[in-house]
Design an enzyme around this catalytic site. Structure first.
Site, PDB file in Angstrom:
ATOM      1  N   CYS A 204       6.522 -28.812 -40.083  1.00  0.00           N
ATOM      2  CA  CYS A 204       5.128 -28.407 -39.817  1.00  0.00           C
ATOM      3  C   CYS A 204       4.505 -27.623 -40.970  1.00  0.00           C
ATOM      4  CB  CYS A 204       5.047 -27.598 -38.529  1.00  0.00           C
ATOM      5  SG  CYS A 204       5.547 -28.549 -37.093  1.00  0.00           S
TER       6      CYS A 204
ATOM      7  N   HIS B 260      -1.529 -23.499 -38.351  1.00  0.00           N
ATOM      8  CA  HIS B 260      -0.895 -24.732 -37.865  1.00  0.00           C
ATOM      9  C   HIS B 260      -1.157 -24.825 -36.367  1.00  0.00           C
ATOM     10  CE1 HIS B 260       1.891 -27.729 -36.697  1.00  0.00           C
ATOM     11  NE2 HIS B 260       2.766 -26.883 -36.165  1.00  0.00           N
TER      12      HIS B 260
ATOM     13  N   ASN C 218       0.197 -31.184 -31.456  1.00  0.00           N
ATOM     14  CA  ASN C 218       0.870 -30.745 -32.687  1.00  0.00           C
ATOM     15  C   ASN C 218       1.130 -31.961 -33.576  1.00  0.00           C
ATOM     16  OD1 ASN C 218       2.603 -29.824 -34.661  1.00  0.00           O
ATOM     17  ND2 ASN C 218       3.940 -28.696 -33.272  1.00  0.00           N
TER      18      ASN C 218
HETATM   19  O1  UT7 Z   1       5.206 -26.580 -34.734  1.00  0.00           O
HETATM   20  C1  UT7 Z   1       6.239 -25.680 -34.510  1.00  0.00           C
HETATM   21  C2  UT7 Z   1       7.087 -26.204 -33.450  1.00  0.00           C
HETATM   22  N1  UT7 Z   1       6.754 -26.055 -32.107  1.00  0.00           N
HETATM   23  C3  UT7 Z   1       6.192 -24.991 -31.502  1.00  0.00           C
HETATM   24  O2  UT7 Z   1       5.714 -24.081 -32.089  1.00  0.00           O
HETATM   25  C4  UT7 Z   1       6.257 -24.953 -30.015  1.00  0.00           C
HETATM   26  C5  UT7 Z   1       6.828 -23.658 -29.535  1.00  0.00           C
HETATM   27  N2  UT7 Z   1       7.045 -23.559 -28.119  1.00  0.00           N
HETATM   28  C6  UT7 Z   1       6.111 -23.763 -27.153  1.00  0.00           C
HETATM   29  O3  UT7 Z   1       4.990 -24.124 -27.441  1.00  0.00           O
HETATM   30  C7  UT7 Z   1       6.451 -23.453 -25.708  1.00  0.00           C
HETATM   31  O4  UT7 Z   1       7.692 -22.794 -25.664  1.00  0.00           O
HETATM   32  C8  UT7 Z   1       6.493 -24.700 -24.800  1.00  0.00           C
HETATM   33  C9  UT7 Z   1       5.090 -25.215 -24.592  1.00  0.00           C
HETATM   34  C10 UT7 Z   1       7.363 -25.777 -25.434  1.00  0.00           C
HETATM   35  C11 UT7 Z   1       7.065 -24.357 -23.442  1.00  0.00           C
HETATM   36  O5  UT7 Z   1       6.307 -23.325 -22.833  1.00  0.00           O
HETATM   37  P1  UT7 Z   1       7.045 -22.108 -22.121  1.00  0.00           P
HETATM   38  O6  UT7 Z   1       6.015 -21.246 -21.531  1.00  0.00           O
HETATM   39  O7  UT7 Z   1       7.973 -21.519 -23.148  1.00  0.00           O
HETATM   40  O8  UT7 Z   1       7.803 -22.842 -20.952  1.00  0.00           O
HETATM   41  P2  UT7 Z   1       9.369 -22.914 -20.657  1.00  0.00           P
HETATM   42  O9  UT7 Z   1      10.062 -23.741 -21.690  1.00  0.00           O
HETATM   43  O10 UT7 Z   1       9.876 -21.521 -20.443  1.00  0.00           O
HETATM   44  O11 UT7 Z   1       9.378 -23.704 -19.287  1.00  0.00           O
HETATM   45  C12 UT7 Z   1       8.820 -23.153 -18.101  1.00  0.00           C
HETATM   46  C13 UT7 Z   1       8.986 -24.161 -16.968  1.00  0.00           C
HETATM   47  C14 UT7 Z   1      10.401 -24.713 -16.843  1.00  0.00           C
HETATM   48  O12 UT7 Z   1      10.669 -24.865 -15.475  1.00  0.00           O
HETATM   49  P3  UT7 Z   1      11.552 -23.772 -14.678  1.00  0.00           P
HETATM   50  O13 UT7 Z   1      12.874 -23.766 -15.387  1.00  0.00           O
HETATM   51  O14 UT7 Z   1      10.811 -22.470 -14.820  1.00  0.00           O
HETATM   52  O15 UT7 Z   1      11.613 -24.317 -13.289  1.00  0.00           O
HETATM   53  C15 UT7 Z   1      10.316 -26.072 -17.481  1.00  0.00           C
HETATM   54  O16 UT7 Z   1      11.260 -26.972 -16.963  1.00  0.00           O
HETATM   55  O17 UT7 Z   1       8.149 -25.308 -17.212  1.00  0.00           O
HETATM   56  C16 UT7 Z   1       8.926 -26.503 -17.102  1.00  0.00           C
HETATM   57  N3  UT7 Z   1       8.373 -27.488 -18.017  1.00  0.00           N
HETATM   58  C17 UT7 Z   1       7.385 -28.331 -17.646  1.00  0.00           C
HETATM   59  N4  UT7 Z   1       6.712 -28.480 -16.491  1.00  0.00           N
HETATM   60  C18 UT7 Z   1       5.747 -29.431 -16.458  1.00  0.00           C
HETATM   61  C19 UT7 Z   1       8.692 -27.734 -19.313  1.00  0.00           C
HETATM   62  N5  UT7 Z   1       7.926 -28.721 -19.797  1.00  0.00           N
HETATM   63  C20 UT7 Z   1       7.113 -29.111 -18.786  1.00  0.00           C
HETATM   64  C21 UT7 Z   1       6.101 -30.082 -18.680  1.00  0.00           C
HETATM   65  N6  UT7 Z   1       5.441 -30.197 -17.503  1.00  0.00           N
HETATM   66  N7  UT7 Z   1       5.743 -30.872 -19.703  1.00  0.00           N
END
Ligand code: UT7
Length: 322
Positions: free
Chosen positions: A113, A249, A279
């Protein structure tokens, strides 16, 4: 003293749009979750006959038109991409040929990225030291090709696109300062596990997918945007208040807002386009810059800070006078 200045900008998004509602139909997710956690509404996805090179060419042509330069003027092409068409030749060489540019240097940089800012840093140094006069700095990605559409944790986050700036030698200051960094110890947190030599398995060819520990990457990204912004203004003996526009970014709206808050920068001065294209890795900064230039927010003479963070980890910044 010779400076490097952005003489033109162009971008390209593939025609095919995949909305959050489209994704709801193929995986266990919801528009509400995606918008709330990421700010993303839609992403563009290449057609079967589109490649990183072909969308990069479209962006480059638009940037060259904007700058009023032709193929004969280009003496350097650097493409920031982690989704090259092929192992070799480089995507930059393929783009060079399609643009009809003859004899220039052409190469790719892979800083995920941060790829566009790595490419900008290099082109700036070439121009300032007389190694090039007119460079194409391209960020182009087809992340849909390395997206695991069965993994809702990553599939909703990424999109395809390309952006390009024409960087030209000038008596006027343009690129004021660039900084690029890496720390390879975080490989496991964000990677495509399968590659050419490591983990290559002929039977699984075409199954090289993005894997990410989203939470860990999120926290690191916010802290890094803050640190790199402060490093950049300190290098110029400046102040965060000197920045007219912050173009980060575009990974996640929550990361952008958290970074802006830490920097004390009002969201009115932050360019955010992640809702429209998700992204797009190395393409995201030129895509955001182009939109803000075209809609008249960023004007000639404005001071603009770019900052990126990505797999590696890599991170980088550039302060420019547009
Ligand atoms: O370019 C550089 C690289 N990338 C980034 O900078 C991305 C960095 N990370 C992020 O943007 C965030 O961490 C995410 C958007 C990927 C995830 O958001 P989060 O608030 O950290 O969510 P989480 O991973 O803690 O997941 C929360 C819940 C989980 O369920 P439980 O375990 O709480 O029941 C996940 O299974 O959300 C669930 N979940 C989803 N639910 C619906 C994860 N992905 C999805 C989805 N739809 N697509």
């Amino acid at each position: 003293m010779t400076h490097a200045r952005i003489a033109g900008i162009g971008s390209f998004l593939p025609e095919k749009v995949v909305t959050n509602t489209d994704l709801e139909k193929v995986m266990d997710t919801s528009d509400e979750w995606i918008q709330e956690r990421t700010g993303i509404k839609r992403r563009h996805v290449v057609a079967d006959d589109e490649f990183t090179s072909s969308i990069g060419v479209q962006a480059a042509r638009r940037a060259m038109d904007d700058a009023g330069v032709g193929p004969e003027d280009i003496d350097l092409i650097i493409v920031g991409t982690c989704t090259p068409d092929k192992v070799f030749p480089s995507t930059a060489c393929i783009i060079q040929h399609q643009l009809g540019v003859k004899g220039s240097a052409a190469f790719d940089v892979n800083a995920a990225c941060s790829g566009f800012l790595y490419a900008l840093d290099l082109a700036n140094r070439y121009i300032k030291t007389g190694g090039a006069q007119t460079a194409l700095v391209i960020g182009a990605e087809t992340l849909s090709r390395i997206t695991n559409w069965e993994d809702r944790g990553t599939a909703v986050l990424f999109g395809d696109g390309a952006g390009c700036v024409v960087l030209q030698a000038s008596d006027e200051p343009g690129i004021l300062s660039t900084h690029i960094h890496a720390d390879g110890q975080f490989e496991e947190l964000l990677q495509v596990r399968s590659g050419i030599s490591v983990g290559y398995d002929k039977t699984r060819a075409g199954e090289a997918f993005i894997e990410m520990n989203g939470n860990a990457v999120f926290k690191r990204a916010v802290a890094t945007f803050d640190a790199i912004a402060r490093e950049t203004v300190a290098d110029l003996d400046g102040d965060l208040g000197d920045i007219d526009w912050f173009v980060p970014h575009q990974a996640n709206m929550r990361i952008i807002k958290a970074a802006a808050k830490k920097l004390g920068m009002p969201m009115e001065r932050v360019i955010a386009t992640v809702d429209e294209h998700a992204n797009t890795s190395g393409a995201s900064i030129p895509l955001a810059l182009e939109l803000a230039v075209r809609d008249g927010r960023i004007q000639r003479g404005d001071t603009v800070l770019f900052a990126a963070f990505g797999a590696g980890f890599t991170w980088g910044s550039a302060m420019i006078k547009y």
